[in-house]
Design a protein around this motif. Structure first.
Motif, mmCIF file in Angstrom:
data_model
loop_
_atom_site.group_PDB
_atom_site.id
_atom_site.type_symbol
_atom_site.label_atom_id
_atom_site.label_comp_id
_atom_site.label_asym_id
_atom_site.label_seq_id
_atom_site.Cartn_x
_atom_site.Cartn_y
_atom_site.Cartn_z
ATOM 1 N N CYS A 45 49.507 -107.559 50.852
ATOM 2 C CA CYS A 45 47.960 -107.509 51.040
ATOM 3 C C CYS A 45 47.563 -106.029 50.677
ATOM 4 N N GLY A 46 48.344 -105.337 50.438
ATOM 5 C CA GLY A 46 47.934 -104.040 49.866
ATOM 6 C C GLY A 46 48.129 -102.863 50.912
ATOM 7 N N ALA A 47 48.649 -103.160 52.070
ATOM 8 C CA ALA A 47 48.855 -102.047 53.116
ATOM 9 C C ALA A 47 49.604 -100.911 52.867
ATOM 10 N N GLY A 48 50.334 -100.959 51.672
ATOM 11 C CA GLY A 48 51.080 -99.620 51.124
ATOM 12 C C GLY A 48 50.246 -98.597 50.708
ATOM 13 N N LYS A 49 48.883 -98.898 50.644
ATOM 14 C CA LYS A 49 47.808 -97.902 49.986
ATOM 15 C C LYS A 49 47.318 -96.967 51.279
ATOM 16 N N VAL A 50 47.620 -97.649 52.513
ATOM 17 C CA VAL A 50 47.359 -96.977 53.580
ATOM 18 C C VAL A 50 48.228 -96.310 54.436
ATOM 19 N N ASN A 51 49.546 -96.945 54.361
ATOM 20 C CA ASN A 51 50.521 -96.413 55.039
ATOM 21 C C ASN A 51 51.926 -96.251 54.303
ATOM 22 N N SER A 52 52.842 -95.318 54.128
ATOM 23 C CA SER A 52 53.886 -95.343 53.527
ATOM 24 C C SER A 52 54.896 -96.340 53.943
ATOM 25 N N PHE A 53 55.165 -96.901 55.119
ATOM 26 C CA PHE A 53 55.833 -97.979 55.537
ATOM 27 C C PHE A 53 55.773 -99.022 54.841
ATOM 28 N N PHE A 54 54.769 -99.393 54.247
ATOM 29 C CA PHE A 54 54.222 -100.754 53.815
ATOM 30 C C PHE A 54 54.494 -100.200 51.989
ATOM 31 N N ASP A 55 54.849 -99.395 51.597
ATOM 32 C CA ASP A 55 54.972 -99.170 50.189
ATOM 33 C C ASP A 55 56.108 -99.246 49.809
ATOM 34 N N PHE A 56 56.560 -100.466 49.647
ATOM 35 C CA PHE A 56 58.012 -100.842 49.052
ATOM 36 C C PHE A 56 57.984 -102.028 47.794
ATOM 37 N N ASN A 57 59.008 -102.388 47.317
ATOM 38 C CA ASN A 57 58.836 -103.565 46.536
ATOM 39 C C ASN A 57 58.885 -104.913 47.312
ATOM 40 N N TRP A 58 57.625 -105.547 47.549
ATOM 41 C CA TRP A 58 57.795 -106.631 48.424
ATOM 42 C C TRP A 58 58.012 -107.674 47.656
ATOM 43 N N LYS A 59 58.171 -107.817 46.529
ATOM 44 C CA LYS A 59 58.566 -109.038 45.671
ATOM 45 C C LYS A 59 59.930 -109.401 45.696
ATOM 46 N N ALA A 60 60.671 -108.275 46.033
ATOM 47 C CA ALA A 60 62.193 -108.401 46.200
ATOM 48 C C ALA A 60 62.587 -109.293 47.561
ATOM 49 N N GLN A 61 61.532 -109.546 48.553
ATOM 50 C CA GLN A 61 61.501 -110.028 49.778
ATOM 51 C C GLN A 61 60.906 -111.486 49.752
ATOM 52 N N THR A 62 60.516 -112.085 48.427
ATOM 53 C CA THR A 62 59.777 -113.387 48.579
ATOM 54 C C THR A 62 60.740 -114.442 48.987
ATOM 55 N N TRP A 63 61.961 -114.434 48.809
ATOM 56 C CA TRP A 63 62.684 -115.436 49.290
ATOM 57 C C TRP A 63 62.657 -115.532 50.819
ATOM 58 N N ASN A 64 62.540 -114.319 51.525
ATOM 59 C CA ASN A 64 62.236 -114.322 52.923
ATOM 60 C C ASN A 64 60.875 -115.008 53.211
ATOM 61 N N LEU A 65 59.972 -115.059 52.673
ATOM 62 C CA LEU A 65 58.502 -115.558 52.994
ATOM 63 C C LEU A 65 58.740 -116.980 52.590
ATOM 64 N N LEU A 66 59.537 -117.497 51.725
ATOM 65 C CA LEU A 66 59.860 -118.814 51.518
ATOM 66 C C LEU A 66 60.433 -119.254 52.751
ATOM 67 N N PHE A 67 61.420 -118.617 53.357
ATOM 68 C CA PHE A 67 62.206 -119.008 54.568
ATOM 69 C C PHE A 67 61.257 -119.356 55.518
ATOM 70 N N LEU A 68 60.331 -118.361 55.965
ATOM 71 C CA LEU A 68 59.326 -118.381 56.806
ATOM 72 C C LEU A 68 58.421 -119.664 56.693
ATOM 73 N N VAL A 69 58.024 -119.805 55.434
ATOM 74 C CA VAL A 69 56.915 -121.042 55.320
ATOM 75 C C VAL A 69 57.710 -122.280 55.768
ATOM 76 N N GLY A 70 59.116 -122.175 55.044
ATOM 77 C CA GLY A 70 59.843 -123.565 55.361
ATOM 78 C C GLY A 70 60.088 -123.748 56.678
ATOM 79 N N ALA A 71 60.327 -122.665 57.572
ATOM 80 C CA ALA A 71 60.395 -122.919 58.894
ATOM 81 C C ALA A 71 59.295 -123.394 59.438
ATOM 82 N N ILE A 72 58.194 -123.012 59.238
ATOM 83 C CA ILE A 72 56.704 -123.393 59.912
ATOM 84 C C ILE A 72 56.421 -124.832 59.227
ATOM 85 N N LEU A 73 56.862 -125.192 58.003
ATOM 86 C CA LEU A 73 56.690 -126.408 57.555
ATOM 87 C C LEU A 73 57.483 -127.569 58.343
#
Length: 185
Positions: A45-73
């Motif tokens: 969502c762009g928080a890397g522009k505000v805080n360096s903690f969020f400034d990383f290649n989040w696209k490499a973690q897309t699999w983990n987001l799918l895991f989260l969506v699958g758990a909720i679903l």
């Protein structure tokens, strides 16, 4: 098939599935943890522009987001279409402990006095949930992960910080259950 899916399963099925998922994650060089998804979502969502903690290649973690969506679903599907509507079965000792704290026996997944919509009108309950959520969020960030990440991935990788974190989780849970919760309620 639907009858098998909607009926109660033996506890070892979950353990075997978790072990299978963990072996696959280790094979592909990934580590498991739900709390890391919050960081990924914030970074996306762009928080890397505000805080360096969020400034990383989040696209490499897309699999983990799918895991989260699958758990909720999966949770939604199981409670909506695979549940028989019966209340969750918990031990009588747990019911007695809950009743000693002033709550009725849960007719769903948790006591309605604490987690039901009417609980939002009680200032004490709202404060307990708010402070508890903040402590969990702080603790997760301070420990570098959540219970699932440390207990499942960290311990399987023989990481000492995960062992220390899991011991801390258990100690904190015991303190909350036997000391603080009776004082609060």
């Amino acid at each position: 098939m639907l009858e098998t899916l909607s009926g109660p399963w033996h506890w070892f099925v979950s353990g075997a599935v978790i072990a299978l998922v963990l072996v696959l994650l280790l094979f592909f060089g990934k580590s498991f943890g739900f709390s890391s998804n919050l960081r990924v979502i914030c970074a996306a969502c762009g928080a890397g522009k505000v805080n360096s903690f969020f400034d990383f290649n989040w696209k490499a973690q897309t699999w983990n987001l799918l895991f989260l969506v699958g758990a909720i679903l999966g949770g939604f599907i199981s409670t909506t279409w695979l549940s028989d509507g019966e209340p969750i079965q918990i031990s009588q000792a747990t019911v007695q402990d809950i009743q000693e704290l002033g709550f009725a026996a849960p007719q769903d997944l948790q006591p309605q006095e604490l987690f039901g919509s009417e609980a939002l009108s009680d200032l004490k309950t709202v404060l307990v949930l708010l402070v508890g959520g903040l402590l969990i969020g702080f603790g997760t960030r301070y420990a570098g992960g959540c219970t699932s990440g440390h207990a499942i991935s960290g311990l399987s990788n023989l990481q000492l910080p995960s062992l220390i974190a899991v011991i801390g989780f258990f100690i904190g849970g015991l303190i909350m259950t036997f000391l603080l919760l009776p004082l609060i309620f």
